[in-house]
Scaffold this active site. Structure first.
Site, PDB file in Angstrom:
ATOM      1  CG  LEU A  32      -1.982  -0.654   6.806  1.00  0.00           C
ATOM      2  CD1 LEU A  32      -2.503   0.076   8.045  1.00  0.00           C
ATOM      3  CD2 LEU A  32      -2.498   0.033   5.546  1.00  0.00           C
ATOM      4  N   GLY A  35       4.694   3.684   3.437  1.00  0.00           N
ATOM      5  CA  GLY A  35       3.993   4.588   2.514  1.00  0.00           C
ATOM      6  C   GLY A  35       2.618   4.940   3.054  1.00  0.00           C
ATOM      7  CG  HIS A  36      -0.400   1.887   3.255  1.00  0.00           C
ATOM      8  ND1 HIS A  36       0.229   0.678   3.128  1.00  0.00           N
ATOM      9  CD2 HIS A  36      -1.247   1.984   2.196  1.00  0.00           C
ATOM     10  CE1 HIS A  36      -0.217   0.057   2.051  1.00  0.00           C
ATOM     11  NE2 HIS A  36      -1.108   0.836   1.460  1.00  0.00           N
ATOM     12  CD  GLN A 156       2.552  12.420  -7.469  1.00  0.00           C
ATOM     13  OE1 GLN A 156       1.696  13.168  -7.033  1.00  0.00           O
ATOM     14  NE2 GLN A 156       2.705  12.184  -8.767  1.00  0.00           N
ATOM     15  CG  ASP A 158      -0.995   3.799  -6.442  1.00  0.00           C
ATOM     16  OD1 ASP A 158      -0.985   2.771  -7.108  1.00  0.00           O
ATOM     17  OD2 ASP A 158      -0.594   3.861  -5.260  1.00  0.00           O
ATOM     18  CD  GLN A 161      -5.511   4.856  -6.387  1.00  0.00           C
ATOM     19  OE1 GLN A 161      -5.769   3.695  -6.680  1.00  0.00           O
ATOM     20  NE2 GLN A 161      -4.960   5.178  -5.246  1.00  0.00           N
ATOM     21  CB  SER A 194       0.741  -4.164  -0.345  1.00  0.00           C
ATOM     22  OG  SER A 194       0.333  -2.993   0.327  1.00  0.00           O
TER      23      SER A 194
HETATM   24  P1  AMP Z   1      -3.034   0.670  -1.627  1.00  0.00           P
HETATM   25  O1  AMP Z   1      -3.204   0.011  -0.289  1.00  0.00           O
HETATM   26  O2  AMP Z   1      -1.945   0.096  -2.446  1.00  0.00           O
HETATM   27  O3  AMP Z   1      -4.335   0.839  -2.357  1.00  0.00           O
HETATM   28  O4  AMP Z   1      -2.546   2.155  -1.291  1.00  0.00           O
HETATM   29  C1  AMP Z   1      -3.302   3.008  -0.469  1.00  0.00           C
HETATM   30  C2  AMP Z   1      -2.771   4.411  -0.590  1.00  0.00           C
HETATM   31  O5  AMP Z   1      -1.414   4.453  -0.159  1.00  0.00           O
HETATM   32  C3  AMP Z   1      -2.784   4.927  -2.036  1.00  0.00           C
HETATM   33  O6  AMP Z   1      -3.210   6.265  -2.033  1.00  0.00           O
HETATM   34  C4  AMP Z   1      -1.355   4.789  -2.452  1.00  0.00           C
HETATM   35  O7  AMP Z   1      -0.975   5.698  -3.451  1.00  0.00           O
HETATM   36  C5  AMP Z   1      -0.623   5.082  -1.155  1.00  0.00           C
HETATM   37  N1  AMP Z   1       0.727   4.504  -1.208  1.00  0.00           N
HETATM   38  C6  AMP Z   1       1.065   3.228  -1.480  1.00  0.00           C
HETATM   39  N2  AMP Z   1       2.408   3.079  -1.484  1.00  0.00           N
HETATM   40  C7  AMP Z   1       2.950   4.291  -1.216  1.00  0.00           C
HETATM   41  C8  AMP Z   1       4.280   4.799  -1.085  1.00  0.00           C
HETATM   42  N3  AMP Z   1       5.356   4.023  -1.234  1.00  0.00           N
HETATM   43  N4  AMP Z   1       4.430   6.108  -0.811  1.00  0.00           N
HETATM   44  C9  AMP Z   1       3.347   6.931  -0.652  1.00  0.00           C
HETATM   45  N5  AMP Z   1       2.078   6.498  -0.765  1.00  0.00           N
HETATM   46  C10 AMP Z   1       1.865   5.202  -1.042  1.00  0.00           C
END
Ligand code: AMP
Length: 526
Positions: A32, A35-36, A156, A158, A161, A194
């Protein structure tokens, strides 16, 4: 905070805790970062129970991708979740979620998969990551079914997705609201990911080029917008992509996979940005693949005015709209129109399913009267500007507005207006929920004493029975508490809203202040 690694534990926890409370789900793969955390914070604000799932989903990794090496710092993640006020983490193993098989391509074939729209998976990242979005759609479907949240939060960052999940949820009628959260960036402009931890120091120094290249295109787009009446609008695919590519060419270690312009909802490739466009990049620095994007909006600005009851929102919104030549999206009148429609249809007000059926088929139309600047309102082809002010509508509107289906339908219709922009809207959660990307957000307040005085004056003006100031103050305090704690559309100040305390200010002075903030905001956002 609880940690569950089995679906049985999670189910049992939710059965016991839920009791009609709103649940927010934040699906992640862990490791995490800020962003998360922004998704978790938003979920925390909007729900009574927040569940974060942490699951590195084997189905969404290709055979040559980084599944084995993907970071899994569960203890640190737990600490971050605890600090962020998460109620429970769901961190199952692959065996727990997919059953007792090793996920080889043969055993994968035994599983049920969700196949999202192929038009949406055959573009952008889908080209180089076959099967990726099918894996995402399958795991998100499972998580939505397990948690059954009111809201699920996605970044946003992704964007593909997000669009695919929105479509999946609509196509399969999942009773969940998908909440999109803006991209969070490091100071350098690099979007948190990540995967950033795989970058070498020199790659990390170059990676912010992704965002600067997108910003260069965004600036050209916005400047083109302004010059449009005089020069060439800068909205076409070739020019925008060229700006990004020429910026990216200034660093040496980058291998660009794609730079694309698509529609943000349908992901259809665009030749021109009509209403809005998504400009997206995927690139590798060494073996690390990064993505980034920016939304290009070709719409007029939106002004969102929120605040407690009695702060003068609707009068101010009307005046601001008139002064700026924008439309007053009179949300109160929209609720009144639906109330009129329900009363006119003779539906029992306790019969929420019948109300839901009726309002989901009703279409409201608002038009600004050229001569007077006043709003005229139609519902299902019938003009109701006058009749919605009747005593009967006034007596029932707050009851009808509290029906969740009515609110869902109206937010949808309001957001449809928002696509074109050029509106001033007021309410309790316009800046936080209905138009979170409004160019100008105002939070209009006034002290309880001032609001009580104004209310007393209103009663006097309308020759109604007078009420003591103490009583009015007490009513207002009670209403403030109720409005800020209500489950549906609570009153909240958006983080980026500008607060104006209207104590001692006239309507004209408040209007003037908002109009000048509007001009400042619009000129600095270009
Ligand atoms: P992940 O762990 O990469 O699957 O991401 C989990 C959620 O966090 C997804 O909805 C991503 O779009 C969001 N996310 C990842 N990085 C960011 C970021 N820098 N800003 C905003 N949301 C993010």
């Amino acid at each position: 905070m609880r940690l569950f690694t089995t679906t049985a534990g999670l189910r049992c926890y939710l059965e016991r805790q839920r009791g009609g409370k709103d649940v927010g789900l934040v699906p992640t793969m862990g490791a995490l970062h800020a962003g998360h955390l922004s998704l978790i914070e938003r979920a925390r604000r909007e729900n009574a129970i927040v569940i974060v799932s942490i699951f590195v989903n084997p189905l969404q990794f290709g055979p040559t991708e980084d599944f084995q090496h993907y970071p899994r710092p569960l203890e640190e993640d737990q600490q971050l979740c605890e600090q962020a006020g998460v109620d429970a983490i769901f961190a199952p193993s692959a065996v727990e979620l997919y059953g007792d098989h090793r996920l080889t391509s043969d055993t994968q074939a035994e599983l049920t998969h969700i196949v999202p729209s192929t038009a949406m998976t055959s573009v952008l990242c889908g080209r180089s990551r076959p099967g990726h979005f099918q894996g995402v759609a399958t795991v998100v479907t499972k998580l939505l079914n397990l948690v059954q949240p009111e809201r699920a939060y996605f970044g946003q960052k992704d964007a593909q997705q997000l669009a695919i999940i929105r479509r999946l949820v609509a196509d399969l009628n999942f009773p969940v609201t998908i909440v999109a959260c803006p991209i969070v960036r490091e100071e350098s402009g690099l979007a948190y990911s990540s995967r950033n931890q795989y970058l070498t120091p020199s790659q990390k120094a170059q990676a912010p080029i992704l965002w600067s290249a997108l910003q260069a295109a965004q600036k050209a787009f916005q400047a083109g917008e302004l010059d449009a009446p005089f020069g060439k609008p800068f909205r076409d695919r070739t020019s925008l992509i060229e700006v990004v590519k020429s910026e990216l060419a200034s660093v040496s270690d980058i291998q660009v996979e794609y730079v694309e312009l698509v529609h943000p909802t349908t992901l259809t490739p665009l030749d021109q940005v009509e209403d809005s466009g998504l400009l997206a990049i995927a690139a590798r620095f060494g073996s690390t693949r990064l993505i980034d994007n920016v939304l290009l909006q070709h719409r007029k600005p939106i002004v969102a005015i929120d605040g407690p009851a009695g702060a003068g929102k609707s009068t101010v919104a009307r005046q601001v709209a008139q002064t700026l030549g924008l439309m007053h999206l009179d949300t109160g009148a929209m609720y009144r129109a639906l109330t009129w429609r329900v009363l006119e249809a003779g539906i029992d007000l306790e019969d929420e399913p019948a109300i839901a059926e009726l309002v989901s088929q009703s279409q409201i139309n608002l038009v600004t009267d050229e001569a007077s600047g006043a709003i005229r309102i139609w519902i299902d082809g019938e003009e109701v500007t006058q009749v919605i002010r009747s005593l009967e509508v006034t007596a029932n509107v707050s009851f009808i507005a509290a029906v969740p289906a009515v609110r869902r339908e109206l937010v949808k219709q309001q957001q449809r207006w928002g696509c074109k922009g050029g509106v001033v809207a007021e309410g309790r959660d316009i800046g936080t929920h209905v138009f979170p990307d409004a160019e100008l957000k105002i939070f209009l307040t006034a002290s309880v004493q001032e609001r009580a005085r104004r209310r007393q004056q209103d009663l006097k003006d309308q020759e109604l029975q007078s009420v003591s100031l103490e009583q009015l103050e007490q009513d207002i305090r009670l209403r403030d508490v109720r409005d800020s704690t209500r489950a549906l559309a609570p009153l909240r100040k958006a983080a980026d809203a500008i607060e104006i305390n209207t104590d001692g200010l006239s309507i004209a002075e408040v209007t003037e202040r908002i109009v000048s903030l509007y001009h400042q905001q619009i000129s600095t956002s270009v």
